[in-house]
Motif scaffolding. Structure first.
Motif, mmCIF file in Angstrom:
data_model
loop_
_atom_site.group_PDB
_atom_site.id
_atom_site.type_symbol
_atom_site.label_atom_id
_atom_site.label_comp_id
_atom_site.label_asym_id
_atom_site.label_seq_id
_atom_site.Cartn_x
_atom_site.Cartn_y
_atom_site.Cartn_z
ATOM 1 N N ALA A 66 -3.098 31.662 -22.915
ATOM 2 C CA ALA A 66 -1.802 31.363 -22.194
ATOM 3 C C ALA A 66 -2.043 31.424 -20.894
ATOM 4 C CB ALA A 66 -0.903 32.575 -22.716
ATOM 5 N N ARG A 67 -1.402 30.524 -20.105
ATOM 6 C CA ARG A 67 -1.305 30.473 -18.617
ATOM 7 C C ARG A 67 -0.851 31.802 -18.047
ATOM 8 N NH1 ARG A 67 -2.120 25.183 -17.180
ATOM 9 N NH2 ARG A 67 -1.827 23.639 -18.709
ATOM 10 N N ASN A 68 -0.249 32.773 -18.710
ATOM 11 C CA ASN A 68 0.112 33.978 -17.943
ATOM 12 C C ASN A 68 -0.887 35.277 -18.187
ATOM 13 O OD1 ASN A 68 0.801 33.999 -20.684
ATOM 14 N ND2 ASN A 68 2.756 35.423 -20.160
ATOM 15 N N LEU A 69 -1.944 35.007 -18.855
ATOM 16 C CA LEU A 69 -2.962 35.946 -19.214
ATOM 17 C C LEU A 69 -4.456 35.524 -19.227
ATOM 18 C CD1 LEU A 69 -1.515 37.200 -22.604
ATOM 19 C CD2 LEU A 69 -1.247 38.409 -20.452
ATOM 20 N N LYS A 128 -7.091 34.081 -15.599
ATOM 21 C CA LYS A 128 -5.578 33.411 -15.656
ATOM 22 C C LYS A 128 -5.791 32.440 -14.386
ATOM 23 C CE LYS A 128 -1.126 35.050 -14.298
ATOM 24 N NZ LYS A 128 -0.265 36.224 -13.937
ATOM 25 N N ALA A 129 -6.391 32.597 -13.249
ATOM 26 C CA ALA A 129 -6.174 31.601 -12.143
ATOM 27 C C ALA A 129 -6.628 30.316 -12.633
ATOM 28 C CB ALA A 129 -6.798 32.339 -11.001
ATOM 29 N N VAL A 130 -7.777 30.456 -13.285
ATOM 30 C CA VAL A 130 -8.354 29.105 -13.964
ATOM 31 C C VAL A 130 -7.517 28.397 -14.826
ATOM 32 C CG1 VAL A 130 -10.236 28.098 -15.033
ATOM 33 C CG2 VAL A 130 -10.689 29.935 -13.462
ATOM 34 N N LEU A 131 -6.906 29.144 -15.881
ATOM 35 C CA LEU A 131 -6.118 28.778 -16.783
ATOM 36 C C LEU A 131 -4.808 28.014 -16.131
ATOM 37 C CD1 LEU A 131 -6.103 31.554 -19.262
ATOM 38 C CD2 LEU A 131 -7.354 29.341 -19.477
ATOM 39 N N VAL A 132 -4.133 28.662 -15.300
ATOM 40 C CA VAL A 132 -2.924 28.255 -14.471
ATOM 41 C C VAL A 132 -3.208 26.970 -13.708
ATOM 42 C CG1 VAL A 132 -1.287 28.885 -12.538
ATOM 43 C CG2 VAL A 132 -1.845 30.707 -14.188
ATOM 44 N N ALA A 133 -4.568 26.743 -13.293
ATOM 45 C CA ALA A 133 -4.711 25.541 -12.452
ATOM 46 C C ALA A 133 -5.151 24.470 -13.419
ATOM 47 C CB ALA A 133 -5.982 25.712 -11.672
ATOM 48 N N MET A 134 -5.208 24.759 -14.611
ATOM 49 C CA MET A 134 -5.423 23.612 -15.533
ATOM 50 C C MET A 134 -4.419 22.269 -15.877
ATOM 51 S SD MET A 134 -7.886 25.415 -18.766
ATOM 52 C CE MET A 134 -7.674 24.121 -19.848
ATOM 53 N N PRO A 135 -4.586 21.225 -15.700
ATOM 54 C CA PRO A 135 -3.500 20.353 -15.733
ATOM 55 C C PRO A 135 -2.763 20.476 -17.013
ATOM 56 C CG PRO A 135 -5.806 19.175 -16.296
ATOM 57 C CD PRO A 135 -6.062 20.472 -16.012
ATOM 58 N N THR A 136 -1.554 20.064 -17.078
ATOM 59 C CA THR A 136 -0.279 20.105 -18.121
ATOM 60 C C THR A 136 0.031 18.956 -18.363
ATOM 61 O OG1 THR A 136 1.366 21.674 -18.862
ATOM 62 C CG2 THR A 136 1.206 20.791 -16.636
ATOM 63 N N GLY A 137 0.568 18.525 -19.255
ATOM 64 C CA GLY A 137 1.350 17.208 -19.836
ATOM 65 C C GLY A 137 0.422 16.216 -20.235
ATOM 66 N N LEU A 138 -0.752 16.389 -20.068
ATOM 67 C CA LEU A 138 -1.813 15.324 -20.160
ATOM 68 C C LEU A 138 -1.749 14.759 -21.876
ATOM 69 C CD1 LEU A 138 -4.813 16.557 -18.580
ATOM 70 C CD2 LEU A 138 -3.011 14.911 -17.743
ATOM 71 N N ASN A 139 -1.332 15.596 -22.785
ATOM 72 C CA ASN A 139 -1.251 15.534 -24.350
ATOM 73 C C ASN A 139 0.288 15.106 -24.707
ATOM 74 O OD1 ASN A 139 -3.577 18.021 -24.312
ATOM 75 N ND2 ASN A 139 -4.008 15.771 -24.879
ATOM 76 N N GLN A 140 1.081 15.165 -23.797
ATOM 77 C CA GLN A 140 2.640 14.924 -23.885
ATOM 78 C C GLN A 140 3.219 16.021 -24.801
ATOM 79 O OE1 GLN A 140 2.936 10.499 -24.570
ATOM 80 N NE2 GLN A 140 2.558 9.938 -22.574
ATOM 81 N N LEU A 195 -3.550 25.928 -24.876
ATOM 82 C CA LEU A 195 -3.060 26.536 -23.862
ATOM 83 C C LEU A 195 -1.486 26.625 -23.931
ATOM 84 C CD1 LEU A 195 -3.907 28.123 -21.291
ATOM 85 C CD2 LEU A 195 -4.209 26.052 -19.960
ATOM 86 N N GLU A 196 -1.011 27.837 -24.055
ATOM 87 C CA GLU A 196 0.376 27.906 -24.081
ATOM 88 C C GLU A 196 0.989 28.264 -22.649
ATOM 89 O OE1 GLU A 196 1.075 30.902 -27.121
ATOM 90 O OE2 GLU A 196 0.812 29.669 -28.695
ATOM 91 N N PRO A 197 2.106 27.747 -22.468
ATOM 92 C CA PRO A 197 2.590 28.096 -21.041
ATOM 93 C C PRO A 197 2.839 29.620 -20.903
ATOM 94 C CG PRO A 197 4.389 27.138 -22.367
ATOM 95 C CD PRO A 197 3.079 27.168 -23.143
ATOM 96 N N GLY A 198 2.934 30.457 -21.908
ATOM 97 C CA GLY A 198 3.484 31.831 -21.548
ATOM 98 C C GLY A 198 4.731 32.179 -21.255
ATOM 99 N N VAL A 199 5.039 33.467 -21.476
ATOM 100 C CA VAL A 199 6.402 33.645 -21.076
ATOM 101 C C VAL A 199 6.714 34.826 -20.058
ATOM 102 C CG1 VAL A 199 8.672 34.791 -22.233
ATOM 103 C CG2 VAL A 199 7.310 33.182 -23.568
ATOM 104 N N ASP A 200 5.976 35.946 -20.214
ATOM 105 C CA ASP A 200 6.136 37.050 -19.359
ATOM 106 C C ASP A 200 5.131 36.859 -17.961
ATOM 107 O OD1 ASP A 200 6.207 39.636 -18.355
ATOM 108 O OD2 ASP A 200 5.918 40.375 -20.002
ATOM 109 N N ASN A 201 5.844 36.822 -17.253
ATOM 110 C CA ASN A 201 4.879 36.551 -15.828
ATOM 111 C C ASN A 201 4.976 38.026 -15.093
ATOM 112 O OD1 ASN A 201 4.397 33.987 -15.953
ATOM 113 N ND2 ASN A 201 6.366 33.332 -15.285
#
Length: 131
Positions: free
Chosen positions: A10-13, A80-92, A124-130
């Motif tokens: 998850a992008r938030n962990l 987490k910082a690396v996961l947050v920076a990964m591109p999103t939406g590429l697989n639609q 890579l899920e977006p995550g919920v709890d920030n």
């Protein structure tokens, strides 16, 4: 010896897992060996990996209950910082769905020989709890 296993992050962990590979026979020749992991958009994608962990910590020990078996425990980690920076939406994906990448974890022996330990999809899920 390759295991196909999908991983979920998850992008938030931080991504931090303990992965275990049970095998029979003599201990692997792990003196001077290293384990690495790369995450890419797809297998053999050009350029630098989207995320990687070089020099992953690992242990190799006798199985607790099965004579003649051993357990290779591997502890990959991606900040987490690396996961947050990964591109999103590429697989639609639909809004809120996980992005999909490919990963490979590789064991490199001291003599340069290599084994693929784990391969599969890295969700890579977006995550919920920030917090």
């Amino acid at each position: 010896m390759t295991i196909t296993r999908d991983l979920i992050a998850a992008r938030n962990l931080d991504f931090a897992r303990t992965m275990e590979l049970e095998y029979s026979g003599d201990p692997l020749a792990l003196d001077g060996a290293s384990i690495s992991m790369q995450v890419r958009l797809y297998g053999r994608a050009p350029g630098a990996p989207l995320a990687e962990h070089l020099g992953i910590e690992f242990t190799d020990a006798s199985h607790e209950s099965e004579a003649g078996w051993r357990v290779l425990s591997v502890f990959p980690h991606i900040d987490k910082a690396v996961l947050v920076a990964m591109p999103t939406g590429l697989n639609q994906p639909e809004v809120g769905e996980a992005d999909r990448y490919s990963y490979e974890m590789k064991l490199t022996y001291a003599d340069g020989a290599q084994d693929r330990l784990w391969i599969g999809t890295f969700f890579l899920e977006p995550g919920v709890d920030n917090t």
